[in-house]
Design a protein around this motif. Structure first.
Motif, PDB file in Angstrom:
ATOM      1  N   ASN A  75      37.802  31.082  42.031  1.00 39.83           N
ATOM      2  CA  ASN A  75      39.253  30.912  42.011  1.00 39.83           C
ATOM      3  C   ASN A  75      39.707  29.711  42.814  1.00 39.83           C
ATOM      4  O   ASN A  75      40.719  29.105  42.498  1.00 39.83           O
ATOM      5  CB  ASN A  75      39.940  32.176  42.544  1.00 39.83           C
ATOM      6  CG  ASN A  75      40.174  33.177  41.446  1.00 39.83           C
ATOM      7  OD1 ASN A  75      40.470  32.792  40.315  1.00 39.83           O
ATOM      8  ND2 ASN A  75      40.036  34.437  41.748  1.00 39.83           N
ATOM      9  N   THR A 149      37.652  37.881  39.664  1.00 41.20           N
ATOM     10  CA  THR A 149      38.220  36.551  39.413  1.00 41.20           C
ATOM     11  C   THR A 149      39.596  36.700  38.774  1.00 41.20           C
ATOM     12  O   THR A 149      40.552  36.013  39.150  1.00 41.20           O
ATOM     13  CB  THR A 149      37.297  35.732  38.492  1.00 41.20           C
ATOM     14  OG1 THR A 149      36.000  35.698  39.065  1.00 41.20           O
ATOM     15  CG2 THR A 149      37.814  34.324  38.318  1.00 41.20           C
ATOM     16  N   LEU A 153      43.125  35.489  40.711  1.00 41.76           N
ATOM     17  CA  LEU A 153      43.551  34.198  40.151  1.00 41.76           C
ATOM     18  C   LEU A 153      44.882  33.658  40.701  1.00 41.76           C
ATOM     19  O   LEU A 153      44.967  32.487  41.060  1.00 41.76           O
ATOM     20  CB  LEU A 153      43.599  34.321  38.623  1.00 41.76           C
ATOM     21  CG  LEU A 153      43.692  33.053  37.780  1.00 41.76           C
ATOM     22  CD1 LEU A 153      43.012  33.280  36.450  1.00 41.76           C
ATOM     23  CD2 LEU A 153      45.107  32.614  37.554  1.00 41.76           C
TER      24      LEU A 153
END
Lengths: 285, 290
Positions: A75, A149, A153
């Motif tokens: 990220n 992830t 984000l």
């Protein structure tokens, strides 16, 4: 209770407002959390340690921290690129895409979990291209990284965006007019300005990932010692009526939460002072 | 160096710009857009009829009802707490203020599973108050009260966190003027403070609502998964999915995804209104100064 320093305030409602806030916070957060501490205090140190450092527990920390670290790193890299193109470049649909970045905050984690599991399963839209290559994502440890992830984000993007917006073009122009190449400008001028926000975003994504449960359990496969995260281990101990074991692990997670909270607070203070120093420098100029 | 040359030196080379755009948008496509499309595709994979049948199912309807009920119960309390905390923190000085702000952030840092466990330890059968509650026939765990309590815990920071920076920036001059002109406290709040903070308040409520309706981990620990009684919509999604009823699971999931999209839209509109008001305010200030 009067404010402890300064003149008596003109505005009403201090006692009422602070009183309500403290009662709400104490009843809902502090009292329940001390209940956890009380329950844990019935264990001896040796008993606590035996549970907290059991084989399955250690493996679950490894999985949780490893996947969170990896997801937060992914990220950080892609979040920097996304934040950069959203602030600096123009392309069709930009405002829509910008709004969509918050989707992981708004989408319930269970929905994210079943959707990602379906996408990355062997017959899913993404999984069907990866499985022939020997990449098994869903129902294996990489699935945890994918879910985390997704969850993390927005953190890096949203922390970086205002910082990139605040960078004055004059600074970059000055560097360029002094003969710096674009790469040199990035490394020497932009990177130091972005670094505090990058570290803060990384930490926020990381600390959210450690406690995440809903999105992970559907895609992880949940095999003890291999793809079992700590929150899930707490749940499975509860389902076996091992309340003591669940409590000990919860205490470990709570301590980690406290540490992360203070790290984030410290980082934000660091970012603010650096930002403040730059602003003060600007004012002097 | 000429302006044009400077601008050129100041932007990434064309190939790099295209590369960054491709990588960034590709990442968002894979991680955001594909999942969103997949929810609706899966929900409609057996056609409209199956979709509607899944949503008209009794258990699905009771799950929607419970989810709405929890949000209706939690949000007003959350608003009262948020406004009270922000009022005390931003308009007055007192010792321990920064500790209070950190404590408000605490629920964000705690794992939802731990939150659920904590309430189980207090109100559960083996918990601190468990025997007393059982003796008096009061049901908290595996019933509505515990679901409401964990949701209150999880959503606690949202409104306060939106209001604190907003009210800090607005200062207290306007309220002080109202009070010195003789306005009673309640009138000052309704006429001065509330109009000033309404968009920030709405913003916090939108975020808290999304979380309240979507919370999974904490609710799943304390709800007991009693079908038709203590199943919220996210838990209903889980149960159907684990029974390999993909259409049913994704039909309910699509309702929640729709809620997420409405949340994002409402958020964007409120952000736009807030920006416009700030712009108007600065324009007015500039006009006054001239």
């Amino acid at each position: 209770m009067r404010p402890l320093f300064g003149p008596a305030p003109l505005l009403p409602g201090f006692r009422l407002a602070l009183g309500c806030a403290l009662v709400y916070l104490s009843l809902l957060v502090l009292l329940p959390l001390s209940g956890l501490a009380f329950k844990a205090s019935q264990l001896t140190v040796a008993e606590f340690w035996a549970i907290a450092s059991g084989e399955r527990a250690l493996a679950s920390y490894r999985v949780t921290f490893g996947a969170s670290l990896l997801a937060a790193s992914i990220n950080t890299v892609f979040g920097l690129i996304v934040a950069w193109i959203l602030v600096r470049y123009s392309f069709p649909g930009k405002r829509l895409i910008d709004a969509l970045v918050d989707l992981p905050f708004a989408l319930p984690t269970a929905v994210a979990g079943i959707t990602l599991a379906t996408l990355y399963a062997g017959n899913g839209w993404i999984g069907r291209y990866l499985e022939p290559l020997g990449l098994k994502i869903a129902f294996a440890p990489p699935g945890i990284v994918v879910a985390l992830t997704f969850i993390g984000l927005p953190f890096v993007v949203r922390t970086l965006q205002p910082v990139i917006e605040d960078i004055e073009p004059e600074v970059e122009e000055a560097a360029a007019s002094l003969g710096a190449s674009r790469l040199q400008t990035f490394v020497r001028v932009l990177w130091p300005a972005l670094l505090p926000a990058l570290v803060t975003g990384f930490t926020l994504a990381f600390s959210r990932s450690i406690g995440e449960y809903g999105s992970v359990i559907f895609i992880a496969g949940n095999m003890p010692l291999i793809s079992e995260i700590t929150p899930l281990l707490i749940i499975s101990k509860l389902e076996q009526y091992d309340v003591v074991g669940a409590t000990a692990l919860a205490v470990v997670m709570l301590i980690i939460s406290f540490v992360m909270l203070f790290v984030v607070n410290g980082l934000q203070w660091w970012a603010a002072t650096r930002h403040g120093a730059r602003a003060a420098g600007g004012a002097r100029r | 160096m000429s302006d044009a040359a400077l601008r050129r030196a100041n932007a990434e080379p064309r190939w790099l710009r295209h590369l960054l755009l491709a990588v960034g948008l590709g990442f968002l496509f894979i991680f955001l857009l594909l999942p969103l499309l997949a929810v609706f595709t899966e929900a409609f994979s057996a056609g409209w009829r199956a979709y509607l049948r899944a949503l008209q199912d009794d258990e699905a309807r009771s799950a929607v009802g419970l989810t709405l009920l929890v949000a209706v119960l939690v949000l007003p309390l959350n608003v009262c707490f948020g406004v009270a905390a922000a009022w005390a923190i931003t308009k007055f000085d007192f010792r321990g203020k920064s500790l209070l702000i950190t404590l408000i952030d605490l629920p964000f840092a705690v794992s939802p599973v731990v939150v659920g466990l904590v309430f189980l330890l207090i109100f559960g059968a083996q918990g601190l108050f468990g025997p007393w509650l059982a003796a008096n026939g009061i049901k908290i765990v595996f019933a509505l009260p515990a679901i409401v309590l964990v949701t209150m815990f999880i959503t606690l920071p949202f409104v306060a966190r939106e209001l604190i920076p907003l009210m800090e920036a607005q200062g207290k001059e306007e309220e002080e003027a109202a009070v010195s002109l003789g306005a009673p406290g309640w009138q000052m709040f309704r006429r001065v403070t509330l109009p000033n903070i309404r968009w920030g308040l709405l913003y916090g409520v939108i975020l808290a609502n999304a979380r309240a309706m979507g919370e999974f981990g904490a609710v799943s620990v304390v709800s007991g998964h009693i079908r038709g009684e203590t199943n919220t919509l996210p838990l209903h999604v889980e149960i159907l999915y684990n029974e390999y009823n993909a259409v049913g699971a994704f039909a309910s999931a699509s309702v929640l995804a729709l809620l997420a999209l409405v949340t994002l839209a409402a958020k964007a509109i409120v952000e736009w209104r807030m920006r416009r008001e700030t712009r108007m305010l600065t324009a007015n200030l500039a006009a006054e100064q001239n």
